[in-house]
Design an enzyme around this catalytic site. Sequence first.
Site, short mmCIF file in Angstrom:
data_model
loop_
_atom_site.label_atom_id
_atom_site.label_comp_id
_atom_site.label_asym_id
_atom_site.label_seq_id
_atom_site.Cartn_x
_atom_site.Cartn_y
_atom_site.Cartn_z
N ASP A 153 0.81 -1.21 0.00
CA ASP A 153 0.00 0.00 0.00
C ASP A 153 0.84 1.26 0.00
O ASP A 153 0.30 2.36 -0.07
CB ASP A 153 -0.95 0.00 1.21
CG ASP A 153 -2.40 -0.12 0.79
OD1 ASP A 153 -2.65 -0.47 -0.38
OD2 ASP A 153 -3.29 0.17 1.61
N SER A 467 -10.74 -6.55 10.19
CA SER A 467 -10.93 -7.99 10.36
C SER A 467 -11.82 -8.31 11.56
O SER A 467 -12.69 -9.17 11.49
CB SER A 467 -9.57 -8.68 10.52
OG SER A 467 -8.80 -8.53 9.35
#
Length: 732
Positions: A153, A467
């Site tokens: 990223d 998550s």
Amino acid sequence: MAAYSLHSSYSLLSSRSSTASPTLNTCTVQHPRAALSRLHMLLHSAAVSALLYYRISNLVRGDVPLLSWGLITLSELIFTFVWTLTQAFRWRPVVRAVAPENLPGDENLPGVDVFICTADPKKEPVVEVMNTVLSAMALDYPAEKLAVYLSDDGGAAVTMYAMKEACGFARVWVPFCRRYGVKTRCPEAFFSSFGDSERELLLHGDEFKEEEDKIQTKYEHFKRNVEKAAELENDVNDDRPPHIEVIYDNKNNEGTMNNELSKLPLLVYVSREKRPSRPHRFKAGALNALLRVSGVMSNAPYALVLDCDMYCNDPTSAKQAMCFHLDPKLSDSLSYAQFPQIFYNVSKNDIYDGQARAAYKTKYQGMDGISGTVCAGTGYYIKKKALYCSPNQEDEFLREPQKNFGYSTKLIDSVSSLNRKSANDQRDNLLDDATVEEAKKLASCTYEQNTKWGKEIGYSYDCLLESTFTGYLLHCKGWKSVYLYPDRPCFLGCTTIDMKDALVQLMKWASGLVQVGLSKFSPLTYGMYNMSVLQSMCYGYFALSHFLSVACFLYGVVPQLCFLYGVPLYPKVTNPWFAVFAAVFLSSMGQHAYEVFSSDGTMRTMWNEQRIWMIKSVTACLFGCLDVLMKYIGIAKSNFRLTNKAIDQQKLVKYEKGIFDFQGAKMFMIPLTLLVLLNLGCFVGGVKGMIGGGGGGVAAAAVEMFGQGLLSFYVLCLSFPILEGLVPKIGK
């Protein structure tokens, strides 16, 4: 020929060999622990009820100071509320075990995609990230059914370069590990002092030693090249097009590598598009991009998600997870198999509670007994289909596929094929340029527009803890999960070794979880409606327990000031009601001691946990709650705080010696310093006031103020390392 589903294939295979399917896993309820916990719940709740009755009845009568008693009663109500939520973890703890030897042959195992995310080469050292990649490539799993994806990223050129270098080293490292049965397949760990014992066991004569020396020399060369490149170029590029490159295609294994030991998995570098004017959704966005890219490249039905610093310590982890995913009794409703986060650099003293014993050895096992544990964000094998639909409703989002998944027909085909995918389904050809170009479109920052990605499909964008929140939503949909704590840690990572990083990390978690607790998705409203009461209580604890910071802050101010000015908050020692307060305190300490000692902890572990819990409560948790408040009133906005994973040697020395390192944590230290100094001053002033008391004398004052004096002294003992670190004279 019609393709069998994975589980149908396995059932058919099992029935050929025996009338009964072999046992893949076992689940054992810890009955003694559950019985003791339930007995403690009964006794402790009676004591707490009596305590609250005493508080509230005195407030109603109005014969006590209203402000001080009102604040202390509020804090005790918060403690009681959070304690009540905690009991769900203790109701039915279970322990699981697996039998990988009962799995079908390699040719009948399903595919697994490994997702590794990195964002900044300065905070996440590239060599460490590549060690995670290499350990994943060396998993004990068929190479043709394994794919490793690295999401960069940061778009850093050095990460791409390091991936190619790592692939070159993997050509010698992976065969070496397979040939000699190496378990520690992270090269940095294997060649360090952590691998000494294993290397001694593997000594098979001069041949092994010679090859080990050659491999180590090549690893040092690889490491130097990557570190040198990182020194020259480690900048992050946040304005870039998508870039996807197949570093190694496992279809090259066919025809060119006849030796099974030399086969490598698919290795792909992914740098999704980023533009300053477009939201990128942090790690959740990166994981969703990986889901789409892997869908058109390897399209394995399962994925392993790893933090970039969490390497594979046991190569059999994939097969251990498959013992649950391929179990016909569990598979239909099982979303993910979670492994604990274990850290290789936790010191013997563990002053920052890096091992998180309370979570991984107590709470997770308790949650596992009531439909599944929370998703920890790393070290879990997830069924991709669970991210796209509810249990037994595979076609739920395929009725309007473009509206839900986007315009890519290849992606839609890959999602629909997950419902009928056979264990023997594999790519026939090398990944061509057209597939890579399609993957780039799927990694663009505009692809998700007008779709349900991040809303009802994939990882949710409603919380920065992607998550954990997504796992919560999966449980709300009816999916279950399992938790396995094996003897050998399947994954090992690097824990924080200074106060600043520990508190920054916890503040991020606290802010995200409190935001969920106060949203429409609150476990005590939305959760109660969609899952069992006990499971929603567990999630309620994670979301709302950070409000203990308010109770701890009040308990760090009100009793101390009242002790200084001689205002009693607790019954006299001679009053029978004092026994109620003593019973609550001793009961809490006893429960904590039992859980620590039953999970192989020591008295030092117990003391360190209490101390760091107090510190974190009035710093990171308090700031996390304030961060949520500022977001609600518009002063602050959501911001992803990346934890620094680079190791500072000076900090490491302090940590290993058990010395608290407050450097860089000044913002967090303001409330802590004020509370510690206030407690010290009030304790000294209160004791002085007792000694020079009025007509009643010292004995009478001691009887009346004993409870507050004892509380202040207990906090003072917990606070000594803070005083040692903050007051130079005490430190000397």
